[in-house]
Design a protein around this motif. Structure first.
Motif, PDB file in Angstrom:
ATOM      1  N   VAL A 132       7.053   1.086 -11.515  1.00  0.00           N
ATOM      2  CA  VAL A 132       7.148   2.127 -12.545  1.00  0.00           C
ATOM      3  C   VAL A 132       8.005   1.627 -13.712  1.00  0.00           C
ATOM      4  N   ALA A 133       9.113   0.966 -13.402  1.00  0.00           N
ATOM      5  CA  ALA A 133       9.992   0.436 -14.455  1.00  0.00           C
ATOM      6  C   ALA A 133       9.262  -0.597 -15.304  1.00  0.00           C
ATOM      7  N   PHE A 184      -0.194  -5.660 -10.370  1.00  0.00           N
ATOM      8  CA  PHE A 184      -1.287  -5.621  -9.399  1.00  0.00           C
ATOM      9  C   PHE A 184      -0.671  -5.599  -8.005  1.00  0.00           C
ATOM     10  N   PRO A 185      -1.391  -5.080  -7.019  1.00  0.00           N
ATOM     11  CA  PRO A 185      -0.869  -5.108  -5.646  1.00  0.00           C
ATOM     12  C   PRO A 185      -0.462  -6.520  -5.202  1.00  0.00           C
ATOM     13  N   GLU A 239       0.842  -1.215   0.000  1.00  0.00           N
ATOM     14  CA  GLU A 239       0.000   0.000   0.000  1.00  0.00           C
ATOM     15  C   GLU A 239       0.867   1.251   0.000  1.00  0.00           C
ATOM     16  N   GLN A 240       1.941   1.230   0.791  1.00  0.00           N
ATOM     17  CA  GLN A 240       2.876   2.359   0.800  1.00  0.00           C
ATOM     18  C   GLN A 240       3.519   2.542  -0.570  1.00  0.00           C
ATOM     19  N   ALA A 241       3.888   1.423  -1.170  1.00  0.00           N
ATOM     20  CA  ALA A 241       4.545   1.463  -2.477  1.00  0.00           C
ATOM     21  C   ALA A 241       3.648   2.112  -3.525  1.00  0.00           C
ATOM     22  N   ASP A 265      14.691  -0.295   1.942  1.00  0.00           N
ATOM     23  CA  ASP A 265      13.298   0.174   2.019  1.00  0.00           C
ATOM     24  C   ASP A 265      12.463  -0.564   0.975  1.00  0.00           C
ATOM     25  N   SER A 266      11.678  -1.519   1.432  1.00  0.00           N
ATOM     26  CA  SER A 266      10.917  -2.373   0.514  1.00  0.00           C
ATOM     27  C   SER A 266       9.858  -1.610  -0.255  1.00  0.00           C
ATOM     28  N   SER A 267       9.181  -0.678   0.401  1.00  0.00           N
ATOM     29  CA  SER A 267       8.087   0.042  -0.265  1.00  0.00           C
ATOM     30  C   SER A 267       8.624   0.925  -1.391  1.00  0.00           C
TER      31      SER A 267
END
Length: 764
Positions: free
Chosen positions: A69-70, A80-81, A27-29, A59-61
């Protein structure tokens, strides 16, 4: 996925807590991705390298956001999440379960990129060459976005191309090809000849297939040497024998036994006094038993097909031709003789490794599959791996009907034909999963008699697989397939272009029919998973008879009574529960076979590590020269006066390695023979596995000393000059040709195709 909560509770809830944390990170990502959407390519790549500095993810997120994005920029695919969540679990070293159509290919590429950015070499292991090539090319741009490289290893590549491909950060390759390269590298006499140098991470696609179903399949490297096969005369004599009269077969149809009457018939036909005399027990009797095994246990179009004048084995867990597989120790030749084909030569085993031992060479193993939960016990017991279930992106809409049970196979077959015809009449596409080639063709013939057009997909026409599967979800399609349609297959509703997607949805989506339950629920669920992709509707139902193989084996010794309806159907919860019990029994049997077989293989795997270490020392240092000089100082002084030191070091290395490799080959052959007869130890009240280990340890100790002693003898006698050691002139040449093949030793392969030991050979 709520239905699996009991499972995670039983596992202590640990995985459940991990999943909750993963979802929060994802969710943070997603929020971070919105903020970095317009960052430059260079900025994102540099940021990713910073986040993975020192081999750890800081930092995983943030990292997931950059990967997402890549992916969208390079592949046009926005994860997808649930895909991002799966990437996290892979990076933690889990085996993830993701349903069909949820995008495991992208997940694997994202995770592999993460590992590579941490400075790890990654082998992304696929089940065949086609997927390795396709995925390396398809996912290459994502890997390349971060300044990394991706390549594929395929069977058609030569040594130089392979060496270059293995230099990539992410290497896609089938488990067979990577394993065979490991074996070939075990014979090098200089590091310059090595093709690969291992990797830090094995990321395994279809992990349950590779790590469980085929875990104990030995990959074999063999050198050219004449084999043994039944003569044409013996094959003809055995062909006339009758089951029940001249020989018997055990309940599992794994072993066949010649009785006294059968033995007398064979002896009379061959004009010999006794098959069991010293003169014949190790030769003629072996050939008779091989011919009998081929005749009684191995059935054409079930265990193998004949294609282009050659016998091709069928992998029962996939329904495909097992291109590199071969039966061992004359069985292959016996089947060729039975079919009247040219009999191929055997070979001397130079080295062997099971897929399980191959996976043990990687410091980190993780993987993904559609059916991992059912293999949890095996994954934990044999690899210490945890399973993470990733929820679907969209809720499952498929309806899984209860099994339809019939008294006899004949009644079941009639019901299957009737059900397919009824569904087909509505226009709903149907995929039928059969147990073997023969059944698929019998069913297709019955449907064609009803004027139903059928596409058949089995080991005989596997080259057409992509075309057939691409259209299997179109209106009115009926596809009859062996289990080959059960893995790595994405059937789109409305055909390959999804033109009629909505129309098929209105009809109820793809209907999947299983003609029998498999010996493990995982294979059933792989077939079910062809329907219900990405929230599409679908239907699945399995037909079972009380005469089915799984029921007969799992329910052996138990009697059940039921009153069938006029058409043979048995509508009883008690019987359905009993069938579930039968499947659990067969799954337990497979796990026990795996555990017992691994006990035999484990010691050899440990001894292989000792050989590896010895080879490494000989290749890395001048240890060979030092040892030979100490044992034969006079010869060493002689040579030092006439030959350059570096040439002498390499000559000593080649001498030592030749005898070490030859000794290991002899050890493998001996232990293979011991294992063949180890069951006889039980008669003497010894534990077979303990006796096997005792012999293996004793013989291995002798191997090391014998290899050195023989190397000293060669050092004293062989010509060594400016060109090195002339081993070939002394009859010590390595094989002029080698073969790679797989021994068909897979407990899942079905009757007559498991627990057979020995050797055979195939091309290369």
């Amino acid at each position: 996925m709520a239905g699996l909560n009991w499972f995670w509770s039983a596992m202590g809830g640990k995985s459940g807590r991990k999943q909750k944390k993963s979802r929060a990170i994802v969710e943070q990502a997603e929020q971070i991705a919105l903020d970095i959407e317009f960052s430059s390519h260079e900025e994102l790549a540099a940021w990713a390298r910073q986040l993975t500095k020192g081999g750890k993810l800081s930092d995983s997120s943030e990292f997931l956001a950059i990967l997402g994005v890549a992916s969208e920029r390079t592949l046009g695919l926005k994860p997808f999440p649930v895909q991002s969540q799966a990437v996290l679990r892979l990076l933690e070293g889990d085996v993830i379960q993701m349903a069909t159509g949820e995008g495991k290919t992208l997940v694997g590429a994202m995770a592999a990129t993460g590992f590579a950015l941490m400075g790890k070499n990654v082998h992304l292991i696929t089940v065949n060459d086609y997927l390795a090539s396709r995925d390396a090319e398809w996912m290459g741009p994502l890997v390349g976005f971060f300044g990394l490289s991706a390549a594929a290893i395929t069977e058609s590549m030569n040594r130089e191309d392979r060496r270059e491909a293995y230099k990539a950060d992410v290497v896609y390759g089938s488990v067979n090809e990577i394993g065979f390269d490991v074996l070939r590298d075990q014979l090098i006499t200089s590091w310059d000849d090595a093709v690969q140098h291992g990797a830090d991470v094995a990321l395994v696609d279809e992990a349950d297939s590779v790590l469980v179903d085929e875990a104990l399949v030995p990959l074999v490297l063999a050198g050219n040497e004449p084999g043994r096969a039944p003569s044409g005369r013996i094959t003809e004599i055995v062909r006339r024998l009758k089951e029940g009269r001249d020989y018997s077969v055990d309940d599992d149809r794994r072993n066949v036994f010649l009785n006294e009457r059968g033995a007398r018939i064979v002896e009379k036909a061959l004009g010999i006094d006794s098959l069991y005399s010293d003169e014949h027990v190790g030769t003629t009797l072996v050939q008779v038993n091989l011919a009998l095994h081929a005749q009684a246990l191995l059935v054409r179009d079930i265990h193998y097909i004949v294609r282009d004048g050659k016998v091709a084995l069928i992998d029962a867990s996939k329904g495909r031709v097992a291109d590199l597989q071969r039966w061992p120790d004359g069985v292959q030749a016996a089947v060729e003789a039975k079919e009247g084909l040219a009999v191929t030569e055997g070979g001397r085993i130079l080295d062997t490794i099971t897929l399980q031992a191959l996976m043990g060479r990687y410091p980190l193993v993780c993987g993904m599959t559609g059916t991992a939960v059912e293999a949890t016990d095996q994954l934990r017991q044999f690899y210490d791996l945890r399973v993470s279930v990733i929820e679907r992106n969209q809720e499952l809409q498929r309806f899984d009907e209860a099994d339809r049970v019939y008294a006899t196979m004949e009644e079941k077959f009639a019901a299957i034909v009737k059900e397919i015809a009824a569904i087909h009449a509505t226009g709903q596409p149907v995929l039928v999963g059969t147990q073997d080639v023969a059944e698929s063709e019998q069913l297709a013939a019955a449907l064609r008699e009803l004027d139903i057009e059928v596409n058949v997909l089995n080991a005989k026409n596997d080259a057409e697989e992509a075309t057939i599967i691409a259209e299997a979800g179109d209106i009115g399609r009926v596809t009859v397939s062996t289990q080959m349609a059960g893995r790595g297959t994405d059937i789109k509703l409305g055909g390959a272009d999804e033109k009629d997607h909505d129309a098929v949805v209105d009809l109820g989506g793809l209907a999947v029919i299983g003609t029998a339950r498999h010996r493990t629920a995982r294979l059933d669920n792989q077939l079910r998973g062809r329907a219900g992709r990405q929230g599409d509707p679908g239907l699945s139902v399995f037909f079972v008879s009380l005469e089915d193989d799984m029921v007969a084996v799992g329910g052996a010794g138990e009697e059940v009574t039921a009153r069938p309806e006029p058409d043979g159907r048995i509508d009883s919860k008690r019987i359905n529960d009993w069938i579930e019990h039968c499947q659990r029994v067969t799954e337990g049997q497979l796990l026990e076979i795996h555990a017992q077989t691994w006990k035999y293989n484990k010691l050899l795997a440990d001894q292989r590590e000792i050989i590896d270490e010895r080879r490494k020392n000989l290749l890395d240092t001048d240890q060979a020269w030092q040892e030979l000089s100490e044992r034969s100082p006079k010869r060493a002084v002689e040579l030092e006066a006439a030959v350059d030191h570096d040439v002498l070091v390499q000559a000593a290395r080649e001498i030592m390695l030749y005898h070490l490799d030859f000794g290991w080959s002899e050890h493998l052959a001996l232990m293979d023979d011991v294992r063949e007869s180890i069951h006889l130890r039980a008669i003497a009240r010894e534990t077979p596995i303990d006796e096997y280990h005792r012999i293996a340890v004793r013989e291995f100790k002798d191997l090391a000393q014998r290899a050195v002693d023989e190397a000293v003898g060669t050092f004293d006698s062989v010509l060594i000059d400016a060109e090195g050691a002339h081993l070939e002139d002394s009859g010590l040449a390595r094989p002029s040709a080698t073969w790679t093949y797989m021994v068909s030793d897979n407990p899942l392969s079905g009757a007559g195709n498991s627990l057979i030991k020995g050797i055979g050979a195939i091309f290369k």
